[in-house]
Design a protein around this motif. Structure first.
Motif, PDB file in Angstrom:
ATOM      1  N   ILE A   1       0.826  -1.206   0.000  1.00 30.44           N
ATOM      2  CA  ILE A   1       0.000   0.000   0.000  1.00 30.44           C
ATOM      3  C   ILE A   1       0.864   1.262   0.000  1.00 30.44           C
ATOM      4  CG2 ILE A   1      -0.292   0.288   2.498  1.00 30.44           C
ATOM      5  CD1 ILE A   1      -3.270   0.932   1.891  1.00 30.44           C
ATOM      6  N   LEU A   2       2.119   1.098   0.430  1.00 25.23           N
ATOM      7  CA  LEU A   2       3.059   2.223   0.381  1.00 25.23           C
ATOM      8  C   LEU A   2       3.184   2.765  -1.045  1.00 25.23           C
ATOM      9  CD1 LEU A   2       5.951   1.009   2.707  1.00 25.23           C
ATOM     10  CD2 LEU A   2       4.678   3.138   2.961  1.00 25.23           C
TER      11      LEU A   2
ATOM     12  N   LEU B   1       0.916   2.868  -3.389  1.00 24.10           N
ATOM     13  CA  LEU B   1      -0.271   3.654  -3.719  1.00 24.10           C
ATOM     14  C   LEU B   1      -0.214   5.027  -3.029  1.00 24.10           C
ATOM     15  CD1 LEU B   1      -2.477   2.638  -5.517  1.00 24.10           C
ATOM     16  CD2 LEU B   1      -3.804   2.008  -3.526  1.00 24.10           C
ATOM     17  N   ILE B   2       0.201   5.010  -1.760  1.00 24.63           N
ATOM     18  CA  ILE B   2       0.256   6.253  -1.004  1.00 24.63           C
ATOM     19  C   ILE B   2       1.398   7.140  -1.522  1.00 24.63           C
ATOM     20  CG2 ILE B   2       0.652   7.206   1.317  1.00 24.63           C
ATOM     21  CD1 ILE B   2      -0.950   4.851   2.422  1.00 24.63           C
TER      22      ILE B   2
ATOM     23  N   TRP C   1       2.370   7.274  -4.607  1.00 26.88           N
ATOM     24  CA  TRP C   1       1.850   7.823  -5.856  1.00 26.88           C
ATOM     25  C   TRP C   1       0.973   9.059  -5.575  1.00 26.88           C
ATOM     26  CZ3 TRP C   1      -3.172   6.623  -8.579  1.00 26.88           C
ATOM     27  CH2 TRP C   1      -3.162   7.006  -9.922  1.00 26.88           C
ATOM     28  N   LEU C   2       0.055   8.933  -4.599  1.00 28.60           N
ATOM     29  CA  LEU C   2      -0.869  10.039  -4.308  1.00 28.60           C
ATOM     30  C   LEU C   2      -0.162  11.211  -3.631  1.00 28.60           C
ATOM     31  CD1 LEU C   2      -4.143   8.212  -3.182  1.00 28.60           C
ATOM     32  CD2 LEU C   2      -3.699   9.427  -5.325  1.00 28.60           C
ATOM     33  N   VAL C   3       0.724  10.914  -2.677  1.00 27.66           N
ATOM     34  CA  VAL C   3       1.448  11.997  -1.993  1.00 27.66           C
ATOM     35  C   VAL C   3       2.334  12.737  -2.998  1.00 27.66           C
ATOM     36  CG1 VAL C   3       3.196  12.523  -0.244  1.00 27.66           C
ATOM     37  CG2 VAL C   3       1.357  10.951   0.304  1.00 27.66           C
TER      38      VAL C   3
ATOM     39  N   ALA D   1       1.790  13.031  -6.165  1.00 24.93           N
ATOM     40  CA  ALA D   1       0.914  13.841  -7.015  1.00 24.93           C
ATOM     41  C   ALA D   1       0.483  15.115  -6.292  1.00 24.93           C
ATOM     42  CB  ALA D   1      -0.308  13.030  -7.421  1.00 24.93           C
ATOM     43  N   ALA D   2       0.313  15.016  -4.985  1.00 25.97           N
ATOM     44  CA  ALA D   2      -0.108  16.186  -4.209  1.00 25.97           C
ATOM     45  C   ALA D   2       1.053  17.150  -3.980  1.00 25.97           C
ATOM     46  CB  ALA D   2      -0.684  15.734  -2.865  1.00 25.97           C
ATOM     47  N   ARG D   3       2.276  16.638  -4.011  1.00 22.54           N
ATOM     48  CA  ARG D   3       3.439  17.450  -3.655  1.00 22.54           C
ATOM     49  C   ARG D   3       3.969  18.313  -4.802  1.00 22.54           C
ATOM     50  NH1 ARG D   3       6.218  19.336  -0.142  1.00 22.54           N
ATOM     51  NH2 ARG D   3       8.201  18.686  -0.988  1.00 22.54           N
ATOM     52  N   SER D   4       4.584  17.664  -5.796  1.00 23.99           N
ATOM     53  CA  SER D   4       5.246  18.449  -6.840  1.00 23.99           C
ATOM     54  C   SER D   4       5.407  17.642  -8.124  1.00 23.99           C
ATOM     55  CB  SER D   4       6.637  18.890  -6.365  1.00 23.99           C
ATOM     56  OG  SER D   4       7.491  17.770  -6.280  1.00 23.99           O
ATOM     57  N   ASP D   5       5.714  18.346  -9.204  1.00 30.01           N
ATOM     58  CA  ASP D   5       5.949  17.676 -10.494  1.00 30.01           C
ATOM     59  C   ASP D   5       7.133  16.726 -10.397  1.00 30.01           C
ATOM     60  OD1 ASP D   5       3.848  18.794 -11.920  1.00 30.01           O
ATOM     61  OD2 ASP D   5       4.987  20.616 -12.377  1.00 30.01           O
TER      62      ASP D   5
ATOM     63  N   PHE E   1       6.216  13.607  -8.508  1.00 27.64           N
ATOM     64  CA  PHE E   1       5.302  12.777  -9.302  1.00 27.64           C
ATOM     65  C   PHE E   1       6.045  12.078 -10.435  1.00 27.64           C
ATOM     66  CE2 PHE E   1       1.803  12.219 -12.466  1.00 27.64           C
ATOM     67  CZ  PHE E   1       1.042  11.357 -11.713  1.00 27.64           C
TER      68      PHE E   1
ATOM     69  N   GLN F   1       6.248   8.131 -11.154  1.00 29.84           N
ATOM     70  CA  GLN F   1       5.816   7.603 -12.447  1.00 29.84           C
ATOM     71  C   GLN F   1       6.944   6.856 -13.139  1.00 29.84           C
ATOM     72  OE1 GLN F   1       2.711   7.419 -12.256  1.00 29.84           O
ATOM     73  NE2 GLN F   1       1.950   8.573 -14.012  1.00 29.84           N
TER      74      GLN F   1
ATOM     75  N   MET G   1      -3.996   2.261 -21.522  1.00 34.82           N
ATOM     76  CA  MET G   1      -2.869   3.196 -21.352  1.00 34.82           C
ATOM     77  C   MET G   1      -2.547   3.876 -22.667  1.00 34.82           C
ATOM     78  SD  MET G   1       0.210   2.537 -18.827  1.00 34.82           S
ATOM     79  CE  MET G   1       1.173   1.455 -19.857  1.00 34.82           C
TER      80      MET G   1
END
Lengths: 126, 132
Positions: B41-42, B44-45, B47-49, B51-55, B58, B62, B131
Protein backbone atom coordinates in the motif's frame (compact mmCIF):
# COMPACT_ATOMS: atom_id res chain seq x y z
CA UNK A 1 11.63 -20.95 41.91
CA UNK A 2 8.26 -19.34 42.30
CA UNK A 3 6.31 -19.86 45.47
CA UNK A 4 3.05 -19.19 43.66
CA UNK A 5 0.68 -21.92 42.59
CA UNK A 6 0.20 -22.61 38.87
CA UNK A 7 -3.33 -21.25 39.14
CA UNK A 8 -2.23 -17.96 40.64
CA UNK A 9 0.47 -17.57 37.98
CA UNK A 10 -2.05 -18.12 35.20
CA UNK A 11 -4.68 -15.79 36.66
CA UNK A 12 -5.05 -12.54 34.81
CA UNK A 13 -3.22 -13.90 31.76
CA UNK A 14 -6.37 -15.02 30.03
CA UNK A 15 -8.42 -13.44 27.31
CA UNK A 16 -8.60 -9.66 27.19
CA UNK A 17 -12.28 -10.04 26.26
CA UNK A 18 -11.82 -8.16 23.00
CA UNK A 19 -11.48 -11.20 20.72
CA UNK A 20 -15.00 -11.11 19.34
CA UNK A 21 -14.85 -7.41 18.60
CA UNK A 22 -11.50 -7.86 16.84
CA UNK A 23 -12.87 -10.70 14.76
CA UNK A 24 -16.03 -8.75 13.93
CA UNK A 25 -14.17 -5.58 12.93
CA UNK A 26 -11.93 -7.66 10.67
CA UNK A 27 -15.12 -8.81 8.90
CA UNK A 28 -16.73 -5.38 8.82
CA UNK A 29 -13.64 -3.80 7.26
CA UNK A 30 -13.29 -6.78 4.89
CA UNK A 31 -16.82 -6.22 3.61
CA UNK A 32 -16.22 -2.48 3.30
CA UNK A 33 -12.95 -3.15 1.48
CA UNK A 34 -14.60 -5.10 -1.33
CA UNK A 35 -16.42 -2.21 -3.08
CA UNK A 36 -13.91 0.42 -1.93
CA UNK A 37 -10.88 -1.46 -3.26
CA UNK A 38 -12.77 -2.16 -6.47
CA UNK A 39 -13.24 1.60 -6.78
CA UNK A 40 -9.56 2.14 -6.03
CA UNK A 41 -8.48 -0.31 -8.73
CA UNK A 42 -10.84 1.39 -11.17
CA UNK A 43 -9.41 4.76 -10.21
CA UNK A 44 -5.82 3.61 -10.77
CA UNK A 45 -6.64 1.95 -14.11
CA UNK A 46 -8.50 5.06 -15.25
CA UNK A 47 -5.42 7.17 -14.45
CA UNK A 48 -2.68 5.07 -15.99
CA UNK A 49 -0.42 7.49 -17.77
CA UNK A 50 -2.41 10.48 -16.50
CA UNK A 51 -0.58 13.73 -15.83
CA UNK A 52 -0.34 15.17 -12.35
CA UNK A 53 -2.90 17.84 -13.26
CA UNK A 54 -5.38 15.25 -14.57
CA UNK A 55 -5.00 13.17 -11.42
CA UNK A 56 -5.48 16.20 -9.18
CA UNK A 57 -8.54 17.26 -11.19
CA UNK A 58 -10.15 13.85 -10.59
CA UNK A 59 -9.47 13.90 -6.85
CA UNK A 60 -10.92 17.43 -6.83
CA UNK A 61 -14.33 15.81 -7.33
CA UNK A 62 -15.90 15.28 -3.88
CA UNK A 63 -17.22 11.77 -4.56
CA UNK A 64 -13.80 10.61 -5.73
CA UNK A 65 -12.05 12.22 -2.77
CA UNK A 66 -14.52 10.78 -0.24
CA UNK A 67 -14.44 7.26 -1.70
CA UNK A 68 -10.64 7.28 -1.89
CA UNK A 69 -10.37 8.46 1.71
CA UNK A 70 -12.89 5.85 2.84
CA UNK A 71 -10.97 3.15 0.96
CA UNK A 72 -7.71 4.03 2.67
CA UNK A 73 -9.27 4.22 6.13
CA UNK A 74 -11.02 0.87 5.77
CA UNK A 75 -7.99 -0.86 4.22
CA UNK A 76 -5.55 0.52 6.80
CA UNK A 77 -7.84 -0.45 9.67
CA UNK A 78 -8.11 -3.97 8.21
CA UNK A 79 -4.32 -4.04 7.78
CA UNK A 80 -3.73 -3.11 11.39
CA UNK A 81 -6.07 -5.84 12.68
CA UNK A 82 -4.50 -8.44 10.41
CA UNK A 83 -0.91 -7.58 11.26
CA UNK A 84 -1.79 -7.58 14.95
CA UNK A 85 -2.86 -11.22 14.66
CA UNK A 86 0.34 -12.12 12.79
CA UNK A 87 2.47 -10.44 15.47
CA UNK A 88 0.57 -12.12 18.30
CA UNK A 89 0.96 -15.49 16.56
CA UNK A 90 4.71 -15.34 15.94
CA UNK A 91 6.35 -12.84 18.29
CA UNK A 92 6.56 -14.22 21.81
CA UNK A 93 9.30 -12.11 23.43
CA UNK A 94 7.27 -9.61 25.49
CA UNK A 95 9.41 -6.53 24.70
CA UNK A 96 9.66 -7.32 21.00
CA UNK A 97 5.95 -8.08 20.83
CA UNK A 98 5.09 -4.75 22.43
CA UNK A 99 7.45 -2.92 20.06
CA UNK A 100 5.95 -4.68 17.03
CA UNK A 101 2.37 -3.96 18.14
CA UNK A 102 3.23 -0.30 18.70
CA UNK A 103 4.95 -0.10 15.32
CA UNK A 104 1.87 -1.66 13.72
CA UNK A 105 -0.40 1.00 15.20
CA UNK A 106 1.90 3.92 14.42
CA UNK A 107 2.71 2.70 10.90
CA UNK A 108 -0.91 2.28 9.85
CA UNK A 109 -1.93 5.58 11.47
CA UNK A 110 0.92 7.42 9.76
CA UNK A 111 -0.01 5.94 6.39
CA UNK A 112 -3.62 6.99 6.96
CA UNK A 113 -2.58 10.56 7.70
CA UNK A 114 -0.30 10.59 4.64
CA UNK A 115 -3.07 9.31 2.39
CA UNK A 116 -5.56 11.83 3.78
CA UNK A 117 -2.97 14.62 3.36
CA UNK A 118 -2.56 13.76 -0.32
CA UNK A 119 -6.30 13.41 -0.95
CA UNK A 120 -7.24 16.62 0.90
CA UNK A 121 -4.45 18.58 -0.79
CA UNK A 122 -5.71 17.53 -4.22
CA UNK A 123 -9.37 17.81 -3.27
CA UNK A 124 -9.00 21.39 -2.07
CA UNK A 125 -6.38 22.43 -4.61
CA UNK A 126 -7.32 24.67 -7.46
CA UNK B 1 3.01 -26.51 48.67
CA UNK B 2 2.00 -27.18 45.12
CA UNK B 3 4.05 -28.23 42.12
CA UNK B 4 5.66 -25.21 40.38
CA UNK B 5 7.63 -26.95 37.59
CA UNK B 6 5.61 -27.27 34.37
CA UNK B 7 4.70 -30.86 33.58
CA UNK B 8 6.41 -32.34 30.50
CA UNK B 9 3.31 -32.73 28.41
CA UNK B 10 3.37 -33.97 24.79
CA UNK B 11 3.19 -31.23 22.16
CA UNK B 12 0.52 -31.30 19.49
CA UNK B 13 1.79 -32.18 15.99
CA UNK B 14 3.05 -29.14 14.14
CA UNK B 15 3.60 -28.10 10.50
CA UNK B 16 6.44 -30.52 9.74
CA UNK B 17 4.24 -33.50 10.63
CA UNK B 18 1.60 -32.87 7.99
CA UNK B 19 1.76 -33.53 4.27
CA UNK B 20 1.39 -30.18 2.49
CA UNK B 21 -2.14 -29.80 1.19
CA UNK B 22 -3.71 -27.24 -1.10
CA UNK B 23 -6.11 -25.88 1.52
CA UNK B 24 -3.26 -25.51 4.01
CA UNK B 25 -1.06 -23.74 1.44
CA UNK B 26 -3.94 -21.42 0.57
CA UNK B 27 -4.37 -20.54 4.23
CA UNK B 28 -0.68 -19.66 4.49
CA UNK B 29 -0.81 -17.78 1.19
CA UNK B 30 -3.75 -15.71 2.45
CA UNK B 31 -1.61 -14.54 5.35
CA UNK B 32 1.48 -13.98 3.17
CA UNK B 33 -0.47 -11.92 0.63
CA UNK B 34 -2.00 -9.93 3.49
CA UNK B 35 1.45 -9.15 4.87
CA UNK B 36 2.73 -8.26 1.39
CA UNK B 37 -0.18 -5.87 0.88
CA UNK B 38 0.76 -4.25 4.18
CA UNK B 39 3.94 -3.06 2.48
CA UNK B 40 2.42 -2.75 -0.99
CA UNK B 41 0.00 0.00 0.00
CA UNK B 42 3.06 2.22 0.38
CA UNK B 43 3.25 2.30 -3.43
CA UNK B 44 -0.27 3.65 -3.72
CA UNK B 45 0.26 6.25 -1.00
CA UNK B 46 3.61 7.26 -2.51
CA UNK B 47 1.85 7.82 -5.86
CA UNK B 48 -0.87 10.04 -4.31
CA UNK B 49 1.45 12.00 -1.99
CA UNK B 50 3.83 12.60 -4.91
CA UNK B 51 0.91 13.84 -7.01
CA UNK B 52 -0.11 16.19 -4.21
CA UNK B 53 3.44 17.45 -3.65
CA UNK B 54 5.25 18.45 -6.84
CA UNK B 55 5.95 17.68 -10.49
CA UNK B 56 9.40 16.35 -9.61
CA UNK B 57 8.06 13.98 -6.97
CA UNK B 58 5.30 12.78 -9.30
CA UNK B 59 7.74 12.23 -12.18
CA UNK B 60 9.98 10.15 -9.90
CA UNK B 61 7.05 7.96 -8.87
CA UNK B 62 5.82 7.60 -12.45
CA UNK B 63 9.34 6.70 -13.60
CA UNK B 64 9.45 3.90 -11.05
CA UNK B 65 6.03 2.57 -12.03
CA UNK B 66 7.01 2.77 -15.70
CA UNK B 67 10.27 0.88 -15.22
CA UNK B 68 10.24 -2.89 -15.81
CA UNK B 69 11.15 -3.50 -12.17
CA UNK B 70 8.35 -1.26 -10.96
CA UNK B 71 5.96 -3.05 -13.31
CA UNK B 72 6.90 -6.43 -11.83
CA UNK B 73 6.39 -5.10 -8.29
CA UNK B 74 3.01 -3.66 -9.32
CA UNK B 75 2.04 -6.95 -10.99
CA UNK B 76 2.83 -8.82 -7.78
CA UNK B 77 0.97 -6.20 -5.75
CA UNK B 78 -2.15 -6.46 -7.91
CA UNK B 79 -2.06 -10.28 -7.80
CA UNK B 80 -1.66 -10.27 -3.99
CA UNK B 81 -4.58 -7.85 -3.70
CA UNK B 82 -6.90 -9.93 -5.88
CA UNK B 83 -5.80 -13.20 -4.31
CA UNK B 84 -6.35 -11.84 -0.80
CA UNK B 85 -9.74 -10.37 -1.77
CA UNK B 86 -10.95 -13.68 -3.23
CA UNK B 87 -9.57 -15.46 -0.16
CA UNK B 88 -11.53 -13.01 1.96
CA UNK B 89 -14.71 -13.91 0.07
CA UNK B 90 -14.07 -17.56 0.97
CA UNK B 91 -13.72 -16.63 4.61
CA UNK B 92 -16.92 -14.58 4.53
CA UNK B 93 -18.73 -17.58 3.04
CA UNK B 94 -17.35 -19.83 5.79
CA UNK B 95 -18.45 -17.27 8.38
CA UNK B 96 -22.04 -17.99 7.36
CA UNK B 97 -21.45 -21.65 8.24
CA UNK B 98 -21.49 -22.80 4.62
CA UNK B 99 -18.91 -24.44 2.37
CA UNK B 100 -17.11 -26.62 4.88
CA UNK B 101 -17.47 -30.02 3.18
CA UNK B 102 -14.27 -31.34 1.64
CA UNK B 103 -15.41 -31.10 -1.98
CA UNK B 104 -16.45 -27.46 -1.63
CA UNK B 105 -13.33 -26.56 0.32
CA UNK B 106 -11.10 -28.10 -2.38
CA UNK B 107 -13.08 -26.41 -5.13
CA UNK B 108 -12.94 -23.02 -3.39
CA UNK B 109 -9.17 -23.30 -2.96
CA UNK B 110 -8.70 -24.00 -6.67
CA UNK B 111 -11.15 -21.29 -7.70
CA UNK B 112 -9.30 -18.78 -5.52
CA UNK B 113 -5.88 -19.71 -6.88
CA UNK B 114 -6.85 -19.85 -10.55
CA UNK B 115 -9.36 -17.00 -10.35
CA UNK B 116 -6.79 -14.64 -8.84
CA UNK B 117 -4.24 -15.35 -11.57
CA UNK B 118 -6.87 -15.02 -14.31
CA UNK B 119 -8.28 -11.76 -12.93
CA UNK B 120 -4.78 -10.31 -12.48
CA UNK B 121 -3.91 -11.05 -16.11
CA UNK B 122 -7.27 -9.62 -17.21
CA UNK B 123 -6.61 -6.47 -15.17
CA UNK B 124 -3.23 -6.00 -16.82
CA UNK B 125 -4.64 -6.63 -20.30
CA UNK B 126 -7.21 -3.90 -19.58
CA UNK B 127 -4.45 -1.71 -18.12
CA UNK B 128 -2.22 -1.98 -21.17
CA UNK B 129 -5.31 -1.53 -23.33
CA UNK B 130 -6.38 1.79 -21.80
CA UNK B 131 -2.87 3.20 -21.35
CA UNK B 132 -2.11 5.91 -23.87
Amino acid sequence: MSMRTPLSRARGLGSARTGTEHWWLQRVTAIANLPLVLFMIGFVVAHLGATRAELAASVHHPIVAILLAAAFLSVLWHMRLGMQVIIEDYVHTPALKLAALLFNTFFTLLLGVAALYAIITMALGT
Amino acid sequence: MSETKPAARPLSPHLQIYRPMLTMMMSILHRITGAALYAGILLLIWWLVAAARSDTAFDTAQAFFGHWFGRIVLFGFSWALIHHALGGLRHLLWDTGRGFDLKTVEWLARANLIGAIALTILLWVIGYGVMP
